[in-house]
Design an enzyme around this catalytic site. Structure first.
Site, PDB file in Angstrom:
ATOM      1  CD  GLU A 177      -2.836   1.292   2.357  1.00 39.74           C
ATOM      2  OE1 GLU A 177      -3.684   2.198   2.381  1.00 39.74           O
ATOM      3  OE2 GLU A 177      -2.710   0.464   3.279  1.00 39.74           O
ATOM      4  CE  LYS A 213      -6.816   0.213   1.490  1.00 40.62           C
ATOM      5  NZ  LYS A 213      -7.374  -0.192   2.807  1.00 40.62           N
TER       6      LYS A 213
END
Length: 295
Positions: A177, A213
């Site tokens: 992420e 993400k």
């Protein structure tokens, strides 16, 4: 690795519910839920309250695998129980929802316009515990890009992939992420460089399987080739401070990307709602985010 979970994550329709607020973000989440700071007096009471909130979400009749592929858990949540089962077992055995663990320990101070992850003490022991004792499918680890800086963004990508490979070695699927702050004055430029560095790193992998993400990009469908890469199980979108409506509208423009929303999922849930009112809001949010994730 649980092959049924892997296949569902790779090809299933739905989104990921991010229920992983950590110690730093938990007070804000509880305030948004309608609880004032005087509702708790120490960290133990605070974590009890947030687990009650998460339990209420997870046990809601509308929190189902029809809409939700997976849920991301805070480490404290992983070691607590829901209806007599450890949280991950409850999610998978009762709900058919894949359990994922947040493993980062927060962010370092800004340097080169980014905030790298802090060291993660006892990482190997945590990952072993997650696999053997708590039946976790994958992990999530967050860092943040604040503005365009080639050195800083390269450091973010290097750190994310280095940690991801450690996670893969334990038989887990990491969600990398590298968030781009939605308020960055050069958001599109940051995302373009991030995209290019990710693609280069993917070209160095062997048989590892990973996820990403990412902030919903300014340039729609920027990550199409990342989504199509054979090493990539799924690319999911963070809401990043957008409202539920804004995040869903932007997500619809990015085909193949699905949601992994936290605030944008729970923004209308309140402590004082009746169970029927609470479930109605869970259903409304799940339906909206699901529709955006399959468009």
């Amino acid at each position: 690795m649980n092959q049924k979970q892997f296949d569902r994550m790779h090809t299933g329709k739905g989104f990921i519910a991010a229920l992983d607020q950590s110690g730093g973000s938990t007070p804000k989440a509880l305030r948004a839920y309608g609880l004032s700071d005087d509702a708790w007096h120490n960290d133990d009471e605070m974590f009890d309250l947030v687990h009650q909130m998460r339990t209420r979400i997870m046990t809601s009749p509308s929190f189902t695998s029809d809409r939700i592929l997976a849920a991301i858990l805070f480490e404290n949540t992983m070691d607590r129980k829901v209806e007599g089962q450890y949280t991950a077992d409850y999610l998978w055995n009762t709900k058919g929802i894949i359990p994922i663990l947040k493993i980062d320990k927060g962010l370092k101070d800004e340097e080169n316009h980014v905030r790298l992850m802090k060291p993660i003490p006892g990482l190997d022991a945590t990952l072993e515990h997650a696999v053997k004792d708590r039946h976790i499918f994958g992990t999530k680890e967050r860092s943040v890009i604040l503005d365009y800086d080639e050195k800083g963004i390269a450091a973010i990508v290097d750190q994310q992939f280095e940690l991801g490979m450690k996670v893969c070695a334990h038989g887990l699927v990491p969600i990398l992420e590298p968030e781009v702050d939605i308020h960055s004055p050069h958001k599109a430029e940051c995302e373009k460089l991030l995209h290019d560095l990710i693609m280069k790193k993917l070209g160095t992998l062997g048989d590892e399987k990973i996820m990403f993400k990412l902030t919903i990009p300014t340039q729609a469908d920027l990550y199409t080739d990342v989504i199509a890469d054979p090493h990539v199980v799924r690319v999911v979108a963070l809401s990043g401070g957008y409202s539920q409506k804004e995040a869903c509208e932007l997500l619809k423009q990015n085909h193949g990307m699905i949601a992994s929303f936290s605030r944008a999922f729970a923004q209308n849930l309140r402590y004082n709602q009746t169970d029927a009112e609470f479930d109605a809001e869970v259903k409304k949010a799940a339906d909206l985010i699901y529709d955006a994730s399959i468009s």
